[in-house]
Write a protein that holds these residues in place. Structure first.
Motif, PDB file in Angstrom:
ATOM      1  N   GLY A   1      12.853  -3.472  18.174  1.00  0.00           N
ATOM      2  CA  GLY A   1      13.325  -4.556  19.081  1.00  0.00           C
ATOM      3  C   GLY A   1      13.276  -5.858  18.289  1.00  0.00           C
ATOM      4  N   ALA A   2      12.400  -6.229  17.430  1.00  0.00           N
ATOM      5  CA  ALA A   2      12.573  -7.513  16.357  1.00  0.00           C
ATOM      6  C   ALA A   2      14.003  -7.396  15.789  1.00  0.00           C
TER       7      ALA A   2
ATOM      8  N   ASP B   1       8.582  -1.470  18.796  1.00  0.00           N
ATOM      9  CA  ASP B   1       8.815  -3.058  18.718  1.00  0.00           C
ATOM     10  C   ASP B   1       9.560  -3.641  17.343  1.00  0.00           C
TER      11      ASP B   1
ATOM     12  N   LEU C   1      18.602  -9.707  27.162  1.00  0.00           N
ATOM     13  CA  LEU C   1      18.422  -8.856  26.114  1.00  0.00           C
ATOM     14  C   LEU C   1      17.527  -7.738  26.395  1.00  0.00           C
TER      15      LEU C   1
ATOM     16  N   GLU D   1      16.771  -6.059  16.554  1.00  0.00           N
ATOM     17  CA  GLU D   1      17.623  -6.115  17.756  1.00  0.00           C
ATOM     18  C   GLU D   1      17.625  -7.859  17.997  1.00  0.00           C
ATOM     19  N   LEU D   2      16.677  -8.180  18.424  1.00  0.00           N
ATOM     20  CA  LEU D   2      16.434  -9.688  18.511  1.00  0.00           C
ATOM     21  C   LEU D   2      17.107 -10.552  17.501  1.00  0.00           C
ATOM     22  N   SER D   3      16.555 -10.327  16.270  1.00  0.00           N
ATOM     23  CA  SER D   3      17.312 -11.009  15.189  1.00  0.00           C
ATOM     24  C   SER D   3      18.714 -11.296  14.903  1.00  0.00           C
TER      25      SER D   3
ATOM     26  N   ALA E   1      20.785 -10.214  17.559  1.00  0.00           N
ATOM     27  CA  ALA E   1      21.278 -10.921  18.600  1.00  0.00           C
ATOM     28  C   ALA E   1      21.180 -12.490  18.531  1.00  0.00           C
ATOM     29  N   THR E   2      20.305 -13.039  17.865  1.00  0.00           N
ATOM     30  CA  THR E   2      20.201 -14.426  17.660  1.00  0.00           C
ATOM     31  C   THR E   2      21.100 -14.910  17.004  1.00  0.00           C
TER      32      THR E   2
ATOM     33  N   LEU F   1      20.473 -14.983  25.808  1.00  0.00           N
ATOM     34  CA  LEU F   1      19.378 -14.173  25.017  1.00  0.00           C
ATOM     35  C   LEU F   1      18.365 -13.395  25.975  1.00  0.00           C
ATOM     36  N   ARG F   2      18.197 -14.197  26.943  1.00  0.00           N
ATOM     37  CA  ARG F   2      17.006 -13.755  27.760  1.00  0.00           C
ATOM     38  C   ARG F   2      17.362 -12.544  28.624  1.00  0.00           C
TER      39      ARG F   2
ATOM     40  N   LEU G   1      14.813  -5.540  25.068  1.00  0.00           N
ATOM     41  CA  LEU G   1      14.391  -4.919  23.880  1.00  0.00           C
ATOM     42  C   LEU G   1      13.424  -3.831  24.030  1.00  0.00           C
TER      43      LEU G   1
END
Length: 243
Positions: free
Chosen positions: A157-158, A154, A224, A160-162, A164-165, A221-222, A226
């Motif tokens: 994942g965090a 994770d 994505l 990667e999400l940052s 992408a955002t 983003l949904r 992760l």
């Protein structure tokens, strides 16, 4: 302790224990009646998902470091098996923040992952503190990001999400700026000398298009993923068949 007792293991046993120590294991000797009867080795089990987490971080162009109070040989062995780039071993709990400072030397940005009371100063010192949700309250309060699950994957994942955002923010900013730079002059009547005047009702509707596009782009983003398929398979229990 063996040296204090004046006891030495046999040459064959000494060879085995030296190999264990080189592999990063903790060697325990069994002594009775003034002689060494044997030895056994103990080591922490590396979680299988840790290998995938380190590989994902490397794939994102990040270097991975480990701060531990374990002996240098143990730390080097774990780092070698996981592919960790840098190791700070035999670090006292009070010195973890100083170790993070050392990694920050040269302007490098450091994200620290921890879950214990002793990790709190290092989490606060790091550019980004990431706490495990199952950790202590002090660690959670000191971190900027809290992971709900106790899964090293994770962390990747965090990040990667940052990323992408942030990309979506830039995309929406470019779209909104370009769209309004064109639409506002049209609505203001820039083409009126040529006989084209945009009706107010159409102008109001067209101006809403920018908001709709930005909102739709953010909703992407949904989709994505992760947690890659390999990571999901590693933590999912095996299925069983019954007859």
């Amino acid at each position: 302790m063996l040296a204090e007792l004046g006891i030495a293991p046999g040459s064959e046993l000494e060879t085995v224990t030296s190999t264990w120590a080189a592999e990063g294991r903790t060697v325990l000797h069994v002594v009775a009646d003034g002689s060494v009867l044997g030895a056994l080795a103990a080591e922490d089990e590396i979680r299988p998902e840790s290998v995938g987490a380190v590989q994902r971080l490397h794939g994102m162009g990040l270097r991975v470091a480990m701060i531990t109070g374990d002996a240098q040989s143990v730390a080097d062995s774990v780092a070698r098996r996981l592919g960790i780039d840098e190791v700070a071993a035999q670090v006292l709990p009070a010195d973890k923040a100083a170790a993070v400072k050392g990694f920050q030397a040269g302007g490098r940005r450091v994200a620290m992952v921890g879950d214990g009371v002793n990790d709190a100063p290092a989490l606060a010192q790091a550019d980004v503190g990431i706490a495990i949700g199952a950790g202590t309250d002090v660690a959670v309060e000191s971190a900027g990001i809290v992971l709900v699950r106790d899964d090293p994957g994770d962390v990747a994942g965090a990040i990667e999400l940052s990323r992408a955002t942030y990309r979506k923010m830039i995309e929406n900013l470019v779209w909104a700026t370009g769209y309004n730079a064109l639409a506002i002059p049209v609505a203001a009547g820039i083409f009126a000398p040529w006989g084209f005047i945009l009706p107010m009702s159409i102008g109001a509707l067209v101006m809403s298009v920018s908001t709709i596009v930005v909102a739709f782009n953010a909703q992407l983003l949904r989709g994505l993923d992760l947690r890659p398929r390999a990571q999901r398979a590693a933590i999912s229990p095996p299925s069983t068949a019954t007859s």
